[in-house]
Scaffold this active site. Structure first.
Site, PDB file in Angstrom:
ATOM      1  N   SER A  46       0.746  -1.172  -0.051  1.00  0.00           N
ATOM      2  CA  SER A  46      -0.034  -0.053  -0.043  1.00  0.00           C
ATOM      3  C   SER A  46       0.975   1.226   0.045  1.00  0.00           C
ATOM      4  O   SER A  46       0.927   2.187   0.938  1.00  0.00           O
ATOM      5  CB  SER A  46      -0.950  -0.036   1.300  1.00  0.00           C
ATOM      6  OG  SER A  46      -0.070   0.026   2.482  1.00  0.00           O
ATOM      7  N   HIS A 158      -3.747  -6.156   2.791  1.00  0.00           N
ATOM      8  CA  HIS A 158      -2.890  -7.254   3.242  1.00  0.00           C
ATOM      9  C   HIS A 158      -3.605  -8.430   3.427  1.00  0.00           C
ATOM     10  O   HIS A 158      -3.370  -9.530   4.018  1.00  0.00           O
ATOM     11  CB  HIS A 158      -2.391  -6.864   4.533  1.00  0.00           C
ATOM     12  CG  HIS A 158      -1.389  -5.795   4.314  1.00  0.00           C
ATOM     13  ND1 HIS A 158      -0.460  -4.983   5.339  1.00  0.00           N
ATOM     14  CD2 HIS A 158      -0.807  -5.030   2.938  1.00  0.00           C
ATOM     15  CE1 HIS A 158       0.224  -4.184   4.883  1.00  0.00           C
ATOM     16  NE2 HIS A 158       0.163  -4.073   3.500  1.00  0.00           N
ATOM     17  N   GLU A 167      -4.558  -2.733   9.280  1.00  0.00           N
ATOM     18  CA  GLU A 167      -3.921  -3.556  10.468  1.00  0.00           C
ATOM     19  C   GLU A 167      -4.489  -3.238  11.792  1.00  0.00           C
ATOM     20  O   GLU A 167      -4.881  -1.888  11.762  1.00  0.00           O
ATOM     21  CB  GLU A 167      -2.301  -3.038  10.232  1.00  0.00           C
ATOM     22  CG  GLU A 167      -1.666  -3.286   9.239  1.00  0.00           C
ATOM     23  CD  GLU A 167      -0.175  -2.841   9.115  1.00  0.00           C
ATOM     24  OE1 GLU A 167       0.219  -2.407  10.253  1.00  0.00           O
ATOM     25  OE2 GLU A 167       0.232  -2.162   7.869  1.00  0.00           O
ATOM     26  N   GLU A 208       2.120  -9.467   6.998  1.00  0.00           N
ATOM     27  CA  GLU A 208       2.866  -9.137   7.890  1.00  0.00           C
ATOM     28  C   GLU A 208       2.753  -9.983   9.408  1.00  0.00           C
ATOM     29  O   GLU A 208       2.951  -9.805  10.616  1.00  0.00           O
ATOM     30  CB  GLU A 208       2.469  -7.785   8.599  1.00  0.00           C
ATOM     31  CG  GLU A 208       2.695  -6.599   7.299  1.00  0.00           C
ATOM     32  CD  GLU A 208       2.490  -5.445   7.888  1.00  0.00           C
ATOM     33  OE1 GLU A 208       1.972  -5.038   8.788  1.00  0.00           O
ATOM     34  OE2 GLU A 208       2.811  -4.504   6.786  1.00  0.00           O
ATOM     35  N   ASP A 245      -4.144   0.796  11.499  1.00  0.00           N
ATOM     36  CA  ASP A 245      -3.558   1.423  10.456  1.00  0.00           C
ATOM     37  C   ASP A 245      -4.621   1.163   9.396  1.00  0.00           C
ATOM     38  O   ASP A 245      -5.000   0.315   9.031  1.00  0.00           O
ATOM     39  CB  ASP A 245      -2.090   0.869   9.885  1.00  0.00           C
ATOM     40  CG  ASP A 245      -1.744   1.446   8.692  1.00  0.00           C
ATOM     41  OD1 ASP A 245      -2.398   2.595   8.105  1.00  0.00           O
ATOM     42  OD2 ASP A 245      -0.699   0.773   7.866  1.00  0.00           O
ATOM     43  N   GLU A 290      -3.393   5.369  12.190  1.00  0.00           N
ATOM     44  CA  GLU A 290      -2.512   5.716  10.897  1.00  0.00           C
ATOM     45  C   GLU A 290      -3.176   5.900   9.668  1.00  0.00           C
ATOM     46  O   GLU A 290      -4.111   4.994   9.489  1.00  0.00           O
ATOM     47  CB  GLU A 290      -1.557   4.641  10.876  1.00  0.00           C
ATOM     48  CG  GLU A 290      -0.333   4.792   9.894  1.00  0.00           C
ATOM     49  CD  GLU A 290       0.539   3.384   9.926  1.00  0.00           C
ATOM     50  OE1 GLU A 290       1.076   2.936  10.797  1.00  0.00           O
ATOM     51  OE2 GLU A 290       1.114   3.205   8.697  1.00  0.00           O
ATOM     52  N   ASP A 317       1.587   8.162   7.563  1.00  0.00           N
ATOM     53  CA  ASP A 317       2.431   7.145   6.893  1.00  0.00           C
ATOM     54  C   ASP A 317       2.565   7.756   5.479  1.00  0.00           C
ATOM     55  O   ASP A 317       3.381   8.500   5.140  1.00  0.00           O
ATOM     56  CB  ASP A 317       2.091   5.930   6.939  1.00  0.00           C
ATOM     57  CG  ASP A 317       2.496   4.865   6.068  1.00  0.00           C
ATOM     58  OD1 ASP A 317       3.553   4.980   5.562  1.00  0.00           O
ATOM     59  OD2 ASP A 317       2.209   3.854   6.103  1.00  0.00           O
ATOM     60  N   LYS A 342       9.690   5.170   7.652  1.00  0.00           N
ATOM     61  CA  LYS A 342      10.059   4.069   6.781  1.00  0.00           C
ATOM     62  C   LYS A 342      11.055   4.311   5.859  1.00  0.00           C
ATOM     63  O   LYS A 342      10.982   5.090   4.875  1.00  0.00           O
ATOM     64  CB  LYS A 342       8.896   3.583   5.797  1.00  0.00           C
ATOM     65  CG  LYS A 342       7.628   3.014   6.641  1.00  0.00           C
ATOM     66  CD  LYS A 342       6.590   2.774   5.411  1.00  0.00           C
ATOM     67  CE  LYS A 342       5.545   1.999   6.128  1.00  0.00           C
ATOM     68  NZ  LYS A 342       4.185   2.143   5.109  1.00  0.00           N
ATOM     69  N   HIS A 370       8.661  -1.168   9.596  1.00  0.00           N
ATOM     70  CA  HIS A 370       8.913  -2.446   8.422  1.00  0.00           C
ATOM     71  C   HIS A 370       8.080  -1.964   7.173  1.00  0.00           C
ATOM     72  O   HIS A 370       7.482  -1.028   7.353  1.00  0.00           O
ATOM     73  CB  HIS A 370       8.932  -3.908   8.980  1.00  0.00           C
ATOM     74  CG  HIS A 370       7.202  -3.998   9.365  1.00  0.00           C
ATOM     75  ND1 HIS A 370       6.737  -5.105   9.030  1.00  0.00           N
ATOM     76  CD2 HIS A 370       6.163  -3.180   9.167  1.00  0.00           C
ATOM     77  CE1 HIS A 370       5.469  -5.194   9.575  1.00  0.00           C
ATOM     78  NE2 HIS A 370       5.116  -3.924   9.729  1.00  0.00           N
ATOM     79  N   LYS A 393       7.061  -0.652  14.880  1.00  0.00           N
ATOM     80  CA  LYS A 393       5.993  -1.118  13.791  1.00  0.00           C
ATOM     81  C   LYS A 393       6.775  -2.441  13.235  1.00  0.00           C
ATOM     82  O   LYS A 393       7.207  -2.283  12.207  1.00  0.00           O
ATOM     83  CB  LYS A 393       5.180  -0.264  13.095  1.00  0.00           C
ATOM     84  CG  LYS A 393       4.021  -0.994  12.404  1.00  0.00           C
ATOM     85  CD  LYS A 393       3.278   0.028  11.748  1.00  0.00           C
ATOM     86  CE  LYS A 393       2.501  -0.329  10.648  1.00  0.00           C
ATOM     87  NZ  LYS A 393       1.708   0.320   9.759  1.00  0.00           N
TER      88      LYS A 393
HETATM   89  P1  PGA Z   1       3.008  -1.254   3.236  1.00  0.00           P
HETATM   90  O1  PGA Z   1       2.128  -1.367   4.601  1.00  0.00           O
HETATM   91  O2  PGA Z   1       4.370  -1.627   3.613  1.00  0.00           O
HETATM   92  O3  PGA Z   1       2.371  -2.201   2.297  1.00  0.00           O
HETATM   93  O4  PGA Z   1       2.982   0.097   2.816  1.00  0.00           O
HETATM   94  C1  PGA Z   1       2.555  -1.042   5.740  1.00  0.00           C
HETATM   95  C2  PGA Z   1       1.709   0.249   6.065  1.00  0.00           C
HETATM   96  O5  PGA Z   1       0.913   0.759   5.504  1.00  0.00           O
HETATM   97  O6  PGA Z   1       2.065   0.776   7.196  1.00  0.00           O
HETATM   98 ZN    ZN Z   2       0.496   2.407   7.025  1.00  0.00          ZN
END
Ligand code: PGA
Ligand code: ZN
Length: 416
Positions: A46, A158, A167, A208, A245, A290, A317, A342, A370, A393
């Site tokens: 995503s 996911h 999430e 995940e 999330d 998030e 994010d 990230k 991650h 996370k």
């Molecule tokens: P992604 O998902 O690594 O697929 O972007 C993780 C997140 O959205 O935090």
């Molecule tokens: Zn996210």
């Protein structure tokens, strides 16, 4: 001094190729041993629209996802440029790669090429000095173990169930050490697994490591998590809080401009969506949400921060993509009060550190993270401690690419 930089194509946790880089260094004395630091880059599903660009080869190999071009960029341009450079000057190493790339989104050399080398360089320095990477990154100010924000249930992009929120995470807020918090989380994860089995629901896991059972709505998930916390012998709110999330950038309907919950098919305005989150915050022990709104809905972010910012953390994010320019805008316009970090969204260690520092100096919490496509690389565990983010996370206590980070944190806690 850097004597060689080399990359190869390896596999990530989804079976897609990714870049692994090695930076080899030698001390001033030519008789000293060669030391090699290694790192690999993750990849999102995503992904935010404003992320730095990974280079993928296209064509037939690996259904177009090959990274041979990025690997070649490391083995030729980057290698030639960095040989002879002082590896300890991480900022200079990063700056050289960024100026050679010259684009806003690292699309020439590839963020996957640049970040792999940037992280491998950091790890090479730590190894050469015979210290952990967290220590090399943070020196004596690296002192805080992060609290896990542990993903235990997945929806959205996911999973293939009926849940729109991507999430659901648990935070062991009552635990006094990382080790204890990690154990509490694993116990709740197992309690949840048993609850799902008892209800004849699937215990297959998502990208995940969280479960992805066929449930009907977000409230049902939250009730189940509360039940699992209690079954494991803990008290919701006092011992555990919950984070979501949403990844709402995946929800924006092009035509109407409204939010369309992809699995339920319902359309909501920004205000209606904010009311929905507000209702959830009133009913459950929520620590953070998030990406509750789209990455371009700055007005909505401002409204939700005004409304919920004193009660919970609103984490950007896809909104911030670990980019200081976007974070600056958020700080100025009072959007969000936390940022997800990230490294591969921005593409270098130096810029990752800048984003954390900017956030922390403006009262935003920074959460090291991650990606959904990961490898066994543990550099983010060290970065979380080195930069004192306070939170990490990194998925469920399941799937080795996730537990690798938790296990590295256990080793670091012994050192601290
Ligand atoms: P992604 O998902 O690594 O697929 O972007 C993780 C997140 O959205 O935090
Ligand atoms: Zn996210």
């Amino acid at each position: 001094k850097i004597v060689n930089v080399k990359a190869r194509e390896i596999l990530d946790s989804r079976g897609n190729p990714t870049v692994e880089a090695e930076v080899t260094v030698r001390g001033e004395n030519p008789k000293t041993d060669l030391i090699t630091g290694r790192a690999t880059v993750p990849s999102g599903a995503s992904t935010g629209k404003f992320e730095a660009a990974e280079i993928r080869d296209g064509e037939d190999r690996y259904l177009g996802a090959g990274v041979k071009k990025a690997v070649t960029n490391v083995n030729t341009i980057i290698n030639e440029m960095l040989i002879g450079q002082n590896a300890l000057n991480q900022r200079r190493i990063d700056r050289m790669m960024l100026s050679e790339d010259g684009t806003d989104n690292k699309s020439k050399l590839g963020a996957n090429a640049i970040l792999a080398v940037s992280m491998a360089n950091l790890n090479a320095c730590a190894k050469a000095l015979n210290i952990f990477t967290y220590k090399f990154t943070g020196g004596i100010s690296a002192c805080k173990m992060p609290m896990p924000m542990m993903n235990i249930l997945n929806g959205g992009a996911h999973s293939s169930n009926n849940i729109d929120v991507q999430e659901f995470m648990i935070l062991p807020v009552g635990a006094t050490t990382f080790k204890e918090g990690l154990r509490w989380c694993a116990e709740v994860y197992h309690a949840l697994k048993k609850l799902l089995k008892d209800k004849n629901l699937s215990v297959a896991v998502g990208d995940e490591g969280g479960f992805a059972p066929d449930l009907n709505n977000e409230m049902e998930v939250l009730d189940l998590i509360i039940e699992a916390v209690k079954k494991a012998g803990y008290i919701p709110e006092k011992d555990f809080k919950i984070s979501l999330d949403v990844a709402a950038s995946e929800w924006k309907a092009e035509v109407t401009g409204k939010y369309k919950l992809p699995k339920k098919g319902i359309e909501l305005t920004t205000d209606e969506l904010i009311d929905m989150w507000s209702d959830i915050v009133d009913r459950y022990p929520i620590f953070s949400i998030e990406d509750p709104l789209d990455e371009e809905d700055w007005d909505g972010w401002k409204k939700i921060t005004e409304k919920l910012g004193r009660k919970i953390h609103l984490v950007g994010d896809d909104l911030f993509v670990t980019n200081v320019e976007r974070l600056k805008k958020g700080i100025k316009e009072k959007c969000a009060n936390a940022i997800l970090i990230k490294p591969n969204q921005i593409g270098s260690i130096t810029e990752t550190i800048k984003a954390v520092q900017m956030a922390q100096s403006h009262g935003y919490i920074a959460i090291m993270s991650h990606r959904s496509g990961e490898t066994e690389d543990t550099t983010i565990a060290d970065l979380a401690v080195g930069l004192n983010t306070g939170f990490i996370k990194t998925g469920a206590p399941c799937r080795s690419e996730r537990t690798a980070k938790y296990n590295q944190l256990l080793r670091i806690e012994e050192k601290l």
